[in-house]
Design an enzyme around this catalytic site. Structure first.
Site, short mmCIF file in Angstrom:
data_model
loop_
_atom_site.label_atom_id
_atom_site.label_comp_id
_atom_site.label_asym_id
_atom_site.label_seq_id
_atom_site.Cartn_x
_atom_site.Cartn_y
_atom_site.Cartn_z
N LYS A 97 50.44 47.57 36.20
CA LYS A 97 50.40 46.16 35.78
C LYS A 97 51.86 45.73 35.70
O LYS A 97 52.52 45.93 34.67
CB LYS A 97 49.70 46.02 34.42
CG LYS A 97 49.48 44.57 33.99
CD LYS A 97 48.76 44.50 32.65
CE LYS A 97 48.62 43.07 32.15
NZ LYS A 97 47.53 42.34 32.81
N ALA A 132 48.29 39.26 35.91
CA ALA A 132 48.49 38.74 34.55
C ALA A 132 47.94 37.32 34.49
O ALA A 132 48.43 36.44 35.20
CB ALA A 132 49.97 38.76 34.18
N VAL A 179 39.45 37.35 30.27
CA VAL A 179 38.05 37.52 30.66
C VAL A 179 37.68 38.99 30.80
O VAL A 179 36.56 39.31 31.20
CB VAL A 179 37.73 36.78 31.98
CG1 VAL A 179 37.73 35.28 31.76
CG2 VAL A 179 38.69 37.17 33.09
#
Length: 219
Positions: free
Chosen positions: A37, A120, A13
């Site tokens: 991340k 994630a 998204v």
């Protein structure tokens, strides 16, 4: 230092797009930035510059080299599956405790004005054999920048994710809504207005395809 957890209401998204825009906007204001991340799947060891970690590194103005890749995303797996599934295919068992420890170490060591920790997949996507993204978010306790879409059905995904995050006791800084490029997507402005109506006071930030100035108002 301002630290935020960038979470998705769904997969694909625009979490990394939003994170990169915030990093760039912060740098334009003269602020120092950092991004982490911890886990990424679907990444090629030989061609990773356009991957999520590669884009984060570029947005920070850092060199695209192996050392920076390791620092930004230490747990990388080739299969485009959920992290635990992808890790299994490489003989690795992902444990939530290790991911939490890695994130906490980055948070403690960070000297940046803005630090973004990106998950994630979606809020309720598996991140490890024993935990979801939500479990990592709760363990870290950072304010959450939730990123959602505007495709048909996104209203339910966005509001459900928002409800889950708030029920977990986490502060939602804002819900950034990515404009869907599909021709049959609902009207973007109307979708944003409806989300604002049902968001129970959470700030809704439209992320249109043809503008980037929205990021300046979030840093």
């Amino acid at each position: 230092m301002t630290a935020l957890f960038v979470a998705g209401a769904h997969t694909d998204v625009g979490k990394t797009y939003v994170a990169c825009a915030l990093l760039s906007a912060a740098r334009a204001k003269g602020l120092s930035v950092a991004a982490f991340k911890p886990v990424v799947s679907g990444i090629s060891a030989d061609d990773w510059e356009a991957s999520d970690p590669g884009r984060l590194i570029a947005a920070m103005g850092e060199p695209l080299d192996a050392a920076r890749l390791e620092a930004v995303s230490p747990l990388r797996f080739a299969a485009a599956l959920s992290p635990p599934m992808a890790a299994r295919r490489e003989g690795v068992r992902l444990e939530l405790s290790g991911i939490v420890a890695a994130c906490r170490a980055v948070i403690v060591a960070a000297r940046a004005d803005l630090l973004l920790v990106e998950g994630a997949g979606g809020v309720m996507s598996p991140l490890a054999e024993d935990g979801l993204n939500l479990d990592l978010m709760q363990a870290l306790g950072l304010p959450v920048l939730l990123v959602g879409g505007s495709y048909l059905g996104a209203m339910s995904h966005n509001l459900t994710a928002l409800s889950v995050v708030r029920a977990a006791g986490l502060k939602v800084q804002a819900l950034a809504v990515s404009q869907d490029a599909s021709a049959d997507a609902p009207d973007f402005d109307e979708t944003v207005a409806d989300l604002q109506r049902f968001s129970q006071g959470v700030r809704i930030v439209p992320v249109p395809r043809d503008a980037i100035d929205w990021a300046e108002n979030l840093v």
